[in-house]
Design a protein around this motif. Structure first.
Motif, PDB file in Angstrom:
ATOM      1  N   ASN A  42       0.858  -1.191   0.000  1.00  0.00           N
ATOM      2  CA  ASN A  42       0.000   0.000   0.000  1.00  0.00           C
ATOM      3  C   ASN A  42       0.887   1.230   0.000  1.00  0.00           C
ATOM      4  OD1 ASN A  42      -2.875  -1.029   0.527  1.00  0.00           O
ATOM      5  ND2 ASN A  42      -1.727  -2.022   2.166  1.00  0.00           N
ATOM      6  N   ASN A  96      -7.449   5.197   3.932  1.00  0.00           N
ATOM      7  CA  ASN A  96      -8.306   4.154   4.479  1.00  0.00           C
ATOM      8  C   ASN A  96      -8.473   4.260   5.987  1.00  0.00           C
ATOM      9  OD1 ASN A  96      -9.105   1.719   2.497  1.00  0.00           O
ATOM     10  ND2 ASN A  96      -7.191   2.595   1.804  1.00  0.00           N
ATOM     11  N   THR A 151      -2.529   5.692   0.380  1.00  0.00           N
ATOM     12  CA  THR A 151      -3.635   4.733   0.456  1.00  0.00           C
ATOM     13  C   THR A 151      -3.927   4.347   1.896  1.00  0.00           C
ATOM     14  OG1 THR A 151      -3.101   3.843  -1.731  1.00  0.00           O
ATOM     15  CG2 THR A 151      -4.438   2.470  -0.279  1.00  0.00           C
TER      16      THR A 151
END
Length: 259
Positions: free
Chosen positions: A55, A63, A59
């Protein structure tokens, strides 16, 4: 000579002291609450450390950050850790506060070791600790991962068995590509040569001992028959049965048992 105060005076004095102490506590609590609400203590930055190969930093933040609530003083570290561990590929997160308004998060990512074949096409992954986890299989860049199928609670045992079978089968120039474990504890293995091994039940040591005996002798057995084999049944106590390829002849009847 000490003068003894009347009881009612002593009660009044004690009450006054208690009121003053309580008032002080209230003021301190109010002051602390005021301090913790100041904008300067709102989380201003989050630094990510550790594994971020699956990731991007952006990202992970995208999240996890929307799930965070509170400032430096009020942020729940357990909930914060859970928010980061909910990000795909993140196995473990350690969160630290840094005065006065920062967080440092160290991430550990899953390292895929096998594909877990679901009964209804719900394929998942097994990490290097033998834990099953959800992830996009398209993100896996290693197409040589073995496939496991069996009771989910036995995933760690299946990974351990796989790791022991790989060197054991090395002399055959074969590698396990699929391992199945039945609910009754019976092992079946498919090799990258296309051959099938029925290893049967028993403790890991018993299964591996039967496999080692098979590896030591199968080449000579097949050579005597002048035919290759595609299936071996190792469930016999004193030997194994071998299914040979090619036409059946009197000299090679398609199955060989070794005592």
């Amino acid at each position: 000579m000490a003068v003894s105060l009347p009881p009612d005076v002593r009660v009044m004095n004690a009450t006054a002291v208690a009121v003053l102490a309580l008032s002080g506590c209230v003021l301190l609590a109010a002051g602390a609450a005021w301090v913790t609400r100041q904008p300067k203590f709102a989380i201003a930055s989050i630094r990510l450390e550790g594994d971020v190969s699956r990731n991007s930093v952006a990202t992970v933040r995208a999240n996890a950050t929307p799930k965070l609530a509170g400032n430096y003083f009020t942020l729940d570290l357990r909930n914060t850790r859970s928010a980061f561990e909910a990000v795909p590929w993140v196995r473990h997160a350690v969160v630290h506060r840094v005065w006065p308004n920062r967080l440092v998060v160290r991430l550990e990512e899953h390292r895929p070791a096998a594909v877990w074949k679901g009964d209804e096409g719900n394929d998942r992954l097994v990490n290097s600790f033998g834990e099953i986890f959800e992830a996009n299989l398209g993100d896996v860049d290693d197409d040589r991962l073995p496939e496991f199928h069996g009771p989910e609670e036995e995933a760690a045992q299946m990974l351990a068995m796989y790791r022991r079978l790989v060197p054991l089968l090395g002399p055959l120039d074969a590698t396990p590509v699929r391992i199945s474990l039945s609910g009754r504890g019976s092992w079946d293995v498919e090799l990258d040569t296309g051959a099938q091994l029925a290893l049967g039940r028993g403790s890991d040591e018993e299964v591996l001992a039967r496999t080692a005996r098979f590896v030591r002798t199968v080449t000579q057995v097949a050579a005597r028959q002048r035919r290759a084999w595609d299936h071996a049944d190792l469930r016999h106590a004193d030997g194994y049965a071998l299914r040979l390829k090619g036409p059946v002849t009197p000299a090679a009847n398609g199955a060989t048992a070794l005592n």
